[in-house]
Design an enzyme around this catalytic site. Sequence first.
Site, PDB file in Angstrom:
ATOM      1  N   LYS A  35     -40.241  -4.434  38.369  1.00 43.14           N
ATOM      2  CA  LYS A  35     -41.397  -4.877  39.160  1.00 43.14           C
ATOM      3  C   LYS A  35     -42.031  -3.703  39.907  1.00 43.14           C
ATOM      4  CE  LYS A  35     -38.209  -5.961  42.876  1.00 43.14           C
ATOM      5  NZ  LYS A  35     -37.134  -6.896  43.206  1.00 43.14           N
ATOM      6  N   TYR A 263     -55.192  16.187  63.882  1.00 43.26           N
ATOM      7  CA  TYR A 263     -55.735  15.176  64.803  1.00 43.26           C
ATOM      8  C   TYR A 263     -54.866  15.009  66.042  1.00 43.26           C
ATOM      9  CZ  TYR A 263     -58.830  13.578  61.035  1.00 43.26           C
ATOM     10  OH  TYR A 263     -59.777  13.493  60.049  1.00 43.26           O
TER      11      TYR A 263
HETATM   12  C1  LIG Z   1     -35.914  -6.629  43.169  1.00 43.70           C
HETATM   13  C2  LIG Z   1     -34.887  -7.593  42.820  1.00 43.70           C
HETATM   14  C3  LIG Z   1     -33.638  -7.165  42.335  1.00 43.70           C
HETATM   15  C4  LIG Z   1     -33.235  -5.723  42.286  1.00 43.70           C
HETATM   16  O1  LIG Z   1     -32.806  -5.313  43.568  1.00 43.70           O
HETATM   17  P1  LIG Z   1     -32.286  -3.821  43.823  1.00 43.70           P
HETATM   18  O2  LIG Z   1     -31.742  -3.839  45.199  1.00 43.70           O
HETATM   19  O3  LIG Z   1     -33.498  -2.945  43.708  1.00 43.70           O
HETATM   20  O4  LIG Z   1     -31.293  -3.529  42.780  1.00 43.70           O
HETATM   21  C5  LIG Z   1     -32.755  -8.144  41.906  1.00 43.70           C
HETATM   22  N1  LIG Z   1     -33.070  -9.457  41.980  1.00 43.70           N
HETATM   23  C6  LIG Z   1     -34.249  -9.892  42.460  1.00 43.70           C
HETATM   24  C7  LIG Z   1     -34.527 -11.354  42.515  1.00 43.70           C
HETATM   25  C8  LIG Z   1     -35.182  -8.981  42.919  1.00 43.70           C
HETATM   26  O5  LIG Z   1     -36.344  -9.419  43.403  1.00 43.70           O
END
Ligand SMILES: *Cc1c(COP(=O)(O)O)cnc(C)c1O
Length: 370
Positions: A35, A263
Amino acid sequence: MNPYNKTIIDTDALAHNYRFLCRRAPSARMMAMVKSDGYGHSMVESAKIFRENGCRSFGVAELSEGVELRDSGCQDEIIVFMGFDYAERDYLLTHNLTPVVFRRDDLERISRMQSAAQVHLPLFLKFDCGMSRLGFKVREATELFSYCRDLNLTVHGVISHYPSSDEPNSASSAIVLKQFEQIIRVEGYHDTMRSSLCNSGGILYHGNAHGGMVRAGISLFGYYPDGSRGRFADRAGGLKPAMKFVSRVLQINEVASGTGVSYGHTFVTDRETRLAVIPVGYSDGYFRTLSNRASVLIKGSRAPIRGRICMNMCMADVTDIEGVQAGDEVVLMGTQGAETIDADEIGGWCDTISYELLCAIGNNNTREFI
Ligand SMILES: *Cc1c(COP(=O)(O)O)cnc(C)c1O
Protein backbone atom coordinates in the site's frame (compact mmCIF):
# COMPACT_ATOMS: atom_id res chain seq x y z
CA MET A 1 10.45 18.02 -10.02
CA ASN A 2 14.00 19.01 -9.18
CA PRO A 3 16.45 16.98 -11.27
CA TYR A 4 18.95 16.86 -8.39
CA ASN A 5 16.65 15.05 -5.98
CA LYS A 6 15.88 11.38 -6.25
CA THR A 7 15.28 8.29 -4.21
CA ILE A 8 17.34 5.28 -5.19
CA ILE A 9 15.66 1.94 -4.52
CA ASP A 10 17.94 -1.04 -3.98
CA THR A 11 16.09 -3.97 -5.50
CA ASP A 12 18.60 -6.48 -4.07
CA ALA A 13 17.70 -5.23 -0.61
CA LEU A 14 14.00 -5.80 -1.35
CA ALA A 15 14.74 -9.36 -2.49
CA HIS A 16 16.96 -9.98 0.54
CA ASN A 17 14.28 -8.72 2.93
CA TYR A 18 11.58 -10.85 1.32
CA ARG A 19 13.66 -14.01 1.65
CA PHE A 20 14.75 -13.10 5.18
CA LEU A 21 11.12 -12.73 6.28
CA CYS A 22 10.05 -15.98 4.63
CA ARG A 23 12.70 -17.75 6.69
CA ARG A 24 11.25 -16.14 9.83
CA ALA A 25 7.74 -17.41 9.01
CA PRO A 26 8.42 -20.71 7.22
CA SER A 27 4.99 -22.27 7.72
CA ALA A 28 2.89 -19.29 6.61
CA ARG A 29 1.98 -17.83 3.24
CA MET A 30 3.73 -14.48 2.87
CA MET A 31 1.68 -11.52 1.77
CA ALA A 32 3.55 -8.40 0.71
CA MET A 33 1.78 -5.24 1.88
CA VAL A 34 2.48 -2.74 -0.89
CA LYS A 35 0.00 0.00 0.00
CA SER A 36 0.89 3.68 -0.23
CA ASP A 37 2.86 2.96 -3.39
CA GLY A 38 4.92 0.34 -1.62
CA TYR A 39 5.65 2.53 1.41
CA GLY A 40 7.16 5.00 -1.07
CA HIS A 41 9.21 2.39 -2.97
CA SER A 42 6.75 1.93 -5.90
CA MET A 43 3.96 -0.59 -5.47
CA VAL A 44 4.36 -1.99 -8.98
CA GLU A 45 8.14 -2.31 -9.02
CA SER A 46 8.45 -3.70 -5.51
CA ALA A 47 5.64 -6.21 -6.14
CA LYS A 48 7.60 -7.41 -9.19
CA ILE A 49 10.70 -8.03 -7.08
CA PHE A 50 8.75 -9.87 -4.39
CA ARG A 51 7.04 -11.98 -7.05
CA GLU A 52 10.38 -12.95 -8.57
CA ASN A 53 11.27 -14.24 -5.14
CA GLY A 54 8.12 -16.30 -4.77
CA CYS A 55 5.44 -13.96 -3.45
CA ARG A 56 1.91 -14.77 -4.65
CA SER A 57 -0.19 -12.48 -2.41
CA PHE A 58 -0.23 -8.73 -2.33
CA GLY A 59 -2.05 -6.42 0.03
CA VAL A 60 -3.20 -2.89 -0.75
CA ALA A 61 -5.31 -0.39 1.17
CA GLU A 62 -7.44 1.13 -1.58
CA LEU A 63 -9.44 -0.46 -4.35
CA SER A 64 -7.78 1.92 -6.82
CA GLU A 65 -4.38 0.55 -5.80
CA GLY A 66 -5.61 -2.96 -6.50
CA VAL A 67 -6.79 -1.86 -9.93
CA GLU A 68 -3.44 -0.25 -10.70
CA LEU A 69 -1.52 -3.31 -9.54
CA ARG A 70 -3.70 -5.64 -11.61
CA ASP A 71 -3.37 -3.38 -14.66
CA SER A 72 0.42 -3.48 -14.27
CA GLY A 73 0.26 -7.18 -15.15
CA CYS A 74 0.16 -8.75 -11.69
CA GLN A 75 -1.66 -12.11 -11.94
CA ASP A 76 -1.51 -13.07 -8.29
CA GLU A 77 -3.91 -12.63 -5.40
CA ILE A 78 -4.54 -8.97 -4.60
CA ILE A 79 -6.26 -8.29 -1.30
CA VAL A 80 -7.91 -4.92 -0.70
CA PHE A 81 -7.97 -3.98 2.97
CA MET A 82 -10.09 -0.85 3.15
CA GLY A 83 -13.30 -1.99 1.57
CA PHE A 84 -14.90 -0.54 -1.53
CA ASP A 85 -17.24 2.22 -2.42
CA TYR A 86 -20.51 0.95 -3.83
CA ALA A 87 -20.00 2.93 -7.05
CA GLU A 88 -16.72 1.10 -7.67
CA ARG A 89 -17.89 -2.40 -6.82
CA ASP A 90 -17.56 -3.72 -10.39
CA TYR A 91 -13.77 -3.45 -10.20
CA LEU A 92 -13.78 -6.34 -7.75
CA LEU A 93 -15.00 -8.56 -10.57
CA THR A 94 -13.32 -6.98 -13.58
CA HIS A 95 -9.95 -6.93 -11.82
CA ASN A 96 -10.37 -10.05 -9.70
CA LEU A 97 -9.65 -8.30 -6.41
CA THR A 98 -10.21 -9.98 -3.07
CA PRO A 99 -11.91 -7.74 -0.53
CA VAL A 100 -11.40 -7.71 3.20
CA VAL A 101 -14.93 -7.18 4.50
CA PHE A 102 -15.79 -5.52 7.79
CA ARG A 103 -19.40 -4.44 7.12
CA ARG A 104 -22.56 -6.49 6.80
CA ASP A 105 -23.97 -4.43 3.96
CA ASP A 106 -20.84 -5.24 1.94
CA LEU A 107 -21.45 -8.95 2.50
CA GLU A 108 -24.93 -8.53 1.09
CA ARG A 109 -23.66 -6.52 -1.87
CA ILE A 110 -21.04 -9.12 -2.70
CA SER A 111 -23.62 -11.84 -2.45
CA ARG A 112 -25.89 -10.02 -4.93
CA MET A 113 -22.99 -9.31 -7.28
CA GLN A 114 -22.03 -12.96 -7.24
CA SER A 115 -25.50 -14.11 -8.17
CA ALA A 116 -25.89 -11.49 -10.87
CA ALA A 117 -22.53 -12.29 -12.49
CA GLN A 118 -22.65 -16.04 -11.81
CA VAL A 119 -19.17 -16.02 -10.30
CA HIS A 120 -17.62 -16.65 -6.94
CA LEU A 121 -15.75 -13.86 -5.25
CA PRO A 122 -13.63 -15.06 -2.35
CA LEU A 123 -13.34 -12.70 0.57
CA PHE A 124 -11.67 -12.25 3.92
CA LEU A 125 -13.45 -11.20 7.09
CA LYS A 126 -11.83 -8.59 9.27
CA PHE A 127 -12.25 -8.74 13.04
CA ASP A 128 -11.32 -6.16 15.63
CA CYS A 129 -9.37 -7.97 18.36
CA GLY A 130 -8.01 -4.92 20.14
CA MET A 131 -6.96 -2.33 17.58
CA SER A 132 -10.29 -0.46 17.84
CA ARG A 133 -10.16 0.18 14.14
CA LEU A 134 -11.96 -1.74 11.41
CA GLY A 135 -13.67 -5.05 11.89
CA PHE A 136 -16.51 -7.16 13.15
CA LYS A 137 -16.62 -7.92 16.87
CA VAL A 138 -15.30 -11.24 18.05
CA ARG A 139 -18.63 -12.07 19.69
CA GLU A 140 -20.33 -11.83 16.26
CA ALA A 141 -18.18 -14.58 14.80
CA THR A 142 -20.51 -17.57 15.16
CA GLU A 143 -23.49 -15.79 13.74
CA LEU A 144 -21.43 -14.10 11.03
CA PHE A 145 -20.03 -17.33 9.65
CA SER A 146 -23.48 -18.81 9.34
CA TYR A 147 -24.74 -15.58 7.76
CA CYS A 148 -21.97 -15.89 5.15
CA ARG A 149 -23.04 -19.46 4.42
CA ASP A 150 -26.62 -18.28 3.98
CA LEU A 151 -25.41 -15.68 1.51
CA ASN A 152 -23.42 -18.35 -0.33
CA LEU A 153 -20.16 -16.46 0.32
CA THR A 154 -16.73 -18.08 0.25
CA VAL A 155 -14.83 -16.98 3.31
CA HIS A 156 -11.22 -17.43 2.35
CA GLY A 157 -9.91 -16.43 5.71
CA VAL A 158 -10.12 -14.25 8.78
CA ILE A 159 -7.87 -11.33 9.50
CA SER A 160 -7.12 -9.20 12.48
CA HIS A 161 -4.44 -6.68 13.35
CA TYR A 162 -2.09 -6.21 16.30
CA PRO A 163 -1.91 -2.79 17.92
CA SER A 164 1.44 -3.38 19.67
CA SER A 165 3.25 -6.28 18.03
CA ASP A 166 6.37 -4.11 17.71
CA GLU A 167 6.79 -4.44 21.47
CA PRO A 168 8.17 -7.96 21.86
CA ASN A 169 6.91 -8.31 25.44
CA SER A 170 3.66 -6.41 25.29
CA ALA A 171 0.82 -7.92 27.29
CA SER A 172 -1.66 -6.63 24.73
CA SER A 173 -0.44 -9.02 22.01
CA ALA A 174 -1.25 -12.07 24.12
CA ILE A 175 -4.77 -10.75 24.67
CA VAL A 176 -5.24 -10.05 20.97
CA LEU A 177 -4.05 -13.55 20.08
CA LYS A 178 -6.54 -15.07 22.54
CA GLN A 179 -9.38 -13.12 20.97
CA PHE A 180 -8.27 -14.16 17.50
CA GLU A 181 -8.08 -17.81 18.48
CA GLN A 182 -11.69 -17.65 19.63
CA ILE A 183 -12.73 -16.74 16.07
CA ILE A 184 -10.66 -19.53 14.57
CA ARG A 185 -12.23 -21.98 17.01
CA VAL A 186 -15.72 -21.00 15.88
CA GLU A 187 -14.99 -21.70 12.25
CA GLY A 188 -12.47 -24.48 12.78
CA TYR A 189 -9.39 -24.91 10.65
CA HIS A 190 -9.92 -26.29 7.20
CA ASP A 191 -7.97 -26.34 3.99
CA THR A 192 -9.32 -23.28 2.32
CA MET A 193 -9.41 -21.12 5.44
CA ARG A 194 -6.52 -18.85 6.09
CA SER A 195 -5.99 -16.99 9.32
CA SER A 196 -3.80 -13.94 9.44
CA LEU A 197 -2.88 -11.81 12.39
CA CYS A 198 0.76 -10.85 11.94
CA ASN A 199 2.24 -7.69 10.51
CA SER A 200 6.02 -7.17 10.61
CA GLY A 201 6.07 -7.02 14.40
CA GLY A 202 4.07 -10.23 14.58
CA ILE A 203 6.38 -11.98 12.12
CA LEU A 204 9.52 -10.93 13.95
CA TYR A 205 8.40 -11.10 17.56
CA HIS A 206 5.35 -13.39 17.82
CA GLY A 207 6.31 -16.58 16.06
CA ASN A 208 3.54 -18.53 17.80
CA ALA A 209 0.86 -16.48 16.04
CA HIS A 210 1.83 -16.76 12.37
CA GLY A 211 -1.24 -18.79 11.35
CA GLY A 212 -1.83 -19.46 7.66
CA MET A 213 -0.70 -16.13 6.31
CA VAL A 214 1.47 -13.25 7.48
CA ARG A 215 1.45 -9.68 6.19
CA ALA A 216 4.82 -8.01 5.93
CA GLY A 217 5.00 -4.29 5.28
CA ILE A 218 7.74 -2.12 6.72
CA SER A 219 10.15 -5.02 7.15
CA LEU A 220 10.09 -5.78 3.41
CA PHE A 221 11.47 -2.31 2.91
CA GLY A 222 14.25 -2.89 5.41
CA TYR A 223 13.02 -1.42 8.66
CA TYR A 224 12.14 -2.94 12.02
CA PRO A 225 8.73 -1.88 13.34
CA ASP A 226 10.39 -0.96 16.64
CA GLY A 227 13.06 1.09 14.89
CA SER A 228 16.73 1.04 15.75
CA ARG A 229 16.01 -1.05 18.85
CA GLY A 230 14.93 -3.91 16.61
CA ARG A 231 17.87 -3.46 14.26
CA PHE A 232 20.30 -3.46 17.15
CA ALA A 233 18.77 -6.56 18.73
CA ASP A 234 18.77 -8.58 15.50
CA ARG A 235 22.10 -10.28 15.21
CA ALA A 236 21.06 -12.46 12.31
CA GLY A 237 22.31 -9.97 9.74
CA GLY A 238 18.90 -8.56 9.41
CA LEU A 239 16.87 -6.31 7.23
CA LYS A 240 18.43 -3.96 4.71
CA PRO A 241 16.93 -0.50 4.14
CA ALA A 242 16.10 -0.24 0.44
CA MET A 243 15.64 3.49 -0.01
CA LYS A 244 18.34 6.13 -0.34
CA PHE A 245 17.52 9.82 -0.76
CA VAL A 246 20.07 12.01 -2.50
CA SER A 247 20.42 15.54 -3.78
CA ARG A 248 23.21 17.94 -4.75
CA VAL A 249 24.54 21.21 -3.36
CA LEU A 250 22.92 24.11 -5.22
CA GLN A 251 25.19 26.88 -3.94
CA ILE A 252 27.78 27.56 -1.22
CA ASN A 253 27.00 30.64 0.83
CA GLU A 254 29.74 32.05 3.10
CA VAL A 255 28.39 34.21 5.92
CA ALA A 256 29.98 36.13 8.81
CA SER A 257 29.69 35.25 12.47
CA GLY A 258 26.43 36.56 13.93
CA THR A 259 24.36 35.97 10.77
CA GLY A 260 20.81 34.69 10.99
CA VAL A 261 19.94 31.74 8.76
CA SER A 262 16.62 31.05 6.98
CA TYR A 263 13.08 32.11 7.96
CA GLY A 264 12.80 33.59 11.42
CA HIS A 265 16.56 33.41 11.97
CA THR A 266 16.08 30.50 14.34
CA PHE A 267 19.80 29.83 13.90
CA VAL A 268 22.46 32.55 14.23
CA THR A 269 26.04 31.67 13.34
CA ASP A 270 28.69 31.96 16.05
CA ARG A 271 31.60 31.84 13.61
CA GLU A 272 32.31 32.46 9.96
CA THR A 273 30.22 29.77 8.34
CA ARG A 274 30.00 28.01 5.00
CA LEU A 275 26.45 26.98 4.25
CA ALA A 276 25.53 24.50 1.57
CA VAL A 277 22.14 25.32 0.08
CA ILE A 278 20.35 22.04 -0.73
CA PRO A 279 17.28 21.95 -3.01
CA VAL A 280 15.27 19.78 -0.61
CA GLY A 281 12.40 21.10 1.50
CA TYR A 282 9.22 20.00 3.16
CA SER A 283 7.41 19.74 -0.16
CA ASP A 284 9.89 16.96 -0.97
CA GLY A 285 8.89 15.11 2.19
CA TYR A 286 11.73 16.49 4.30
CA PHE A 287 9.66 17.65 7.25
CA ARG A 288 9.93 21.18 8.62
CA THR A 289 10.22 19.72 12.12
CA LEU A 290 13.71 18.62 11.07
CA SER A 291 14.79 22.30 11.21
CA ASN A 292 17.94 22.72 13.33
CA ARG A 293 17.82 19.00 14.17
CA ALA A 294 18.78 16.93 11.18
CA SER A 295 22.14 16.28 9.59
CA VAL A 296 22.95 15.28 6.03
CA LEU A 297 25.99 13.59 4.51
CA ILE A 298 28.38 15.50 2.28
CA LYS A 299 31.81 14.13 1.32
CA GLY A 300 31.25 11.31 3.79
CA SER A 301 30.78 13.62 6.79
CA ARG A 302 27.76 14.79 8.74
CA ALA A 303 26.68 18.36 8.07
CA PRO A 304 24.05 19.78 10.46
CA ILE A 305 20.97 21.54 9.07
CA ARG A 306 20.93 25.21 10.16
CA GLY A 307 17.76 27.23 10.49
CA ARG A 308 14.31 26.37 9.23
CA ILE A 309 13.68 23.98 6.40
CA CYS A 310 11.88 25.88 3.63
CA MET A 311 9.36 24.56 1.14
CA ASN A 312 12.02 23.71 -1.46
CA MET A 313 15.38 24.29 0.22
CA CYS A 314 17.41 23.88 3.35
CA MET A 315 20.91 24.87 4.50
CA ALA A 316 23.61 22.61 5.94
CA ASP A 317 26.72 23.77 7.76
CA VAL A 318 29.80 22.57 5.85
CA THR A 319 32.37 24.81 7.57
CA ASP A 320 34.14 21.72 8.94
CA ILE A 321 34.05 19.77 5.70
CA GLU A 322 36.81 20.72 3.34
CA GLY A 323 36.28 21.66 -0.28
CA VAL A 324 32.52 21.37 -0.61
CA GLN A 325 31.31 22.84 -3.90
CA ALA A 326 28.08 23.38 -5.77
CA GLY A 327 27.14 20.12 -7.44
CA ASP A 328 28.53 17.84 -4.72
CA GLU A 329 26.33 14.91 -3.78
CA VAL A 330 24.22 15.21 -0.63
CA VAL A 331 22.83 12.07 1.01
CA LEU A 332 19.85 12.91 3.19
CA MET A 333 19.00 9.26 3.86
CA GLY A 334 21.32 6.34 3.19
CA THR A 335 25.05 5.71 3.20
CA GLN A 336 27.88 7.88 1.95
CA GLY A 337 31.43 6.76 2.66
CA ALA A 338 31.55 5.34 6.16
CA GLU A 339 28.51 7.23 7.42
CA THR A 340 24.86 6.19 7.35
CA ILE A 341 21.68 8.06 8.19
CA ASP A 342 18.59 5.85 8.12
CA ALA A 343 14.88 6.60 8.42
CA ASP A 344 14.90 5.54 12.07
CA GLU A 345 17.52 8.16 12.89
CA ILE A 346 15.69 10.88 10.94
CA GLY A 347 12.48 9.80 12.66
CA GLY A 348 14.18 10.24 16.02
CA TRP A 349 15.03 13.83 15.10
CA CYS A 350 11.46 14.77 14.21
CA ASP A 351 9.45 12.52 16.49
CA THR A 352 8.05 10.11 13.95
CA ILE A 353 8.63 6.60 12.59
CA SER A 354 10.38 5.21 9.53
CA TYR A 355 6.99 4.44 7.95
CA GLU A 356 6.00 8.10 7.69
CA LEU A 357 9.36 9.24 6.36
CA LEU A 358 9.48 6.53 3.69
CA CYS A 359 5.99 7.47 2.48
CA ALA A 360 6.73 11.19 2.53
CA ILE A 361 10.13 11.05 0.86
CA GLY A 362 9.40 8.10 -1.40
CA ASN A 363 6.12 9.45 -2.73
CA ASN A 364 7.38 12.98 -3.44
CA ASN A 365 10.54 12.36 -5.44
CA THR A 366 11.65 10.78 -8.67
CA ARG A 367 12.69 7.17 -8.19
CA GLU A 368 15.58 5.25 -9.63
CA PHE A 369 15.94 1.48 -9.27
CA ILE A 370 19.27 -0.28 -8.99
C1 LIG B 1 -0.03 -2.00 6.72
C2 LIG B 1 -0.59 -3.23 7.23
C3 LIG B 1 0.25 -4.33 7.53
C4 LIG B 1 1.74 -4.24 7.49
O1 LIG B 1 2.21 -3.64 8.68
P1 LIG B 1 3.78 -3.44 8.93
O2 LIG B 1 3.88 -2.98 10.33
O3 LIG B 1 4.21 -2.38 7.96
O4 LIG B 1 4.43 -4.73 8.66
C5 LIG B 1 -0.37 -5.51 7.90
N1 LIG B 1 -1.71 -5.61 7.99
C6 LIG B 1 -2.53 -4.57 7.73
C7 LIG B 1 -4.01 -4.75 7.86
C8 LIG B 1 -2.00 -3.35 7.37
O5 LIG B 1 -2.82 -2.33 7.13
